[in-house]
Design an enzyme around this catalytic site. Structure first.
Site, PDB file in Angstrom:
ATOM      1  N   SER A  16       0.834  -1.215   0.000  1.00 20.91           N
ATOM      2  CA  SER A  16       0.000   0.000   0.000  1.00 20.91           C
ATOM      3  C   SER A  16       0.859   1.252   0.000  1.00 20.91           C
ATOM      4  CB  SER A  16      -0.951   0.004   1.194  1.00 20.91           C
ATOM      5  OG  SER A  16      -1.885  -1.047   1.072  1.00 20.91           O
ATOM      6  N   GLU A  85      -5.016  -3.666  -3.000  1.00 21.01           N
ATOM      7  CA  GLU A  85      -5.732  -4.885  -2.578  1.00 21.01           C
ATOM      8  C   GLU A  85      -6.401  -5.560  -3.766  1.00 21.01           C
ATOM      9  OE1 GLU A  85      -5.147  -6.066   0.268  1.00 21.01           O
ATOM     10  OE2 GLU A  85      -4.520  -4.334   1.450  1.00 21.01           O
ATOM     11  N   CYS A 142      10.950 -12.913   6.918  1.00 19.40           N
ATOM     12  CA  CYS A 142      10.448 -13.683   8.049  1.00 19.40           C
ATOM     13  C   CYS A 142      11.289 -13.307   9.281  1.00 19.40           C
ATOM     14  CB  CYS A 142      10.588 -15.168   7.717  1.00 19.40           C
ATOM     15  SG  CYS A 142      10.061 -16.308   9.009  1.00 19.40           S
ATOM     16  N   CYS A 144      12.981 -15.183  10.954  1.00 25.45           N
ATOM     17  CA  CYS A 144      14.236 -15.961  10.913  1.00 25.45           C
ATOM     18  C   CYS A 144      15.261 -15.350   9.963  1.00 25.45           C
ATOM     19  CB  CYS A 144      13.941 -17.403  10.502  1.00 25.45           C
ATOM     20  SG  CYS A 144      13.561 -17.602   8.745  1.00 25.45           S
ATOM     21  N   CYS A 179       8.454 -17.245   6.234  1.00 24.88           N
ATOM     22  CA  CYS A 179       8.971 -18.123   5.179  1.00 24.88           C
ATOM     23  C   CYS A 179       8.204 -19.443   5.278  1.00 24.88           C
ATOM     24  CB  CYS A 179      10.475 -18.340   5.329  1.00 24.88           C
ATOM     25  SG  CYS A 179      10.955 -19.364   6.738  1.00 24.88           S
TER      26      CYS A 179
END
Length: 192
Positions: A16, A85, A142, A144, A179
């Site tokens: 956005s 969207e 992510c 991680c 992920c």
């Protein structure tokens, strides 16, 4: 020559914000932008597109029953169409955006999710993947550190949800970009 663009990414990838920055850039050059969004997205107000970093603008609302071509003609000529969207538009509405690119020679930039919380295509996103001249992934990470590709739906306790309707509106309290490895690992942990 106009093109149909699909710029997609996981939740929190700044889709956005990029749509609104793109709108600003066109308008700064004196061009007119028809900013649209599907009526199902009411999180920040029916006719508001708002990014997590605070950018916002009013947009024309399109219901699933409405013709984007007719709404465009009612709105008057514009230099470009920007749709946020876009995964929530119907496949028929995506076909209409393609028509506007081809027949009106107007660029259409669609921003949205590619897949839902179970990694299945949204119908509008699938049609965009089939028809877009240009597809760009807007990347995010992510926790991680790997590239996030899954829009993990979470419950009030932070557990991953694996059942439910495809469309459930929510923000950071309902979704986490992950992920695929972390998504599947967390589901295994939840099952015991």
């Amino acid at each position: 020559m106009a093109k149909l663009y699909f710029k997609f990414g996981a939740m929190g990838s700044s889709k956005s914000a990029q749509a609104l920055i793109t709108k600003f850039n066109y308008e700064e050059l004196g061009m007119t932008v028809w900013l649209i969004k599907p009526s199902i997205d009411t999180r920040d107000g029916a006719d508001i597109i708002k990014s997590r970093i605070g950018l916002e603008a009013r947009a024309e609302i399109i219901t699933p029953e409405e013709s984007i071509i007719e709404k465009y003609r009612e709105a008057g000529k514009h230099t470009v169409i920007i749709a946020d969207e876009s995964q929530f538009f119907t496949p028929e509405q995506i076909d209409e955006l393609r028509y506007l690119v081809d027949e009106e020679d107007i660029p259409v930039l669609c921003f949205g999710l590619r897949t839902d919380f179970l990694t299945h295509f949204f119908p509008g996103a699938q049609r965009l993947m089939e028809l877009a001249d240009s597809m760009t992934e807007i990347k995010t990470v992510c926790a991680c550190g790997r590239k996030a590709t899954v829009n993990a739906r979470i419950d009030e306790n932070g557990k991953i949800v694996t059942k439910g309707e495809q469309v459930f509106l929510g923000g950071n309290d309902s979704y986490v970009a992950m992920c695929h490895k972390c998504w599947t690992t967390k589901q295994k942990e939840q099952r015991g």
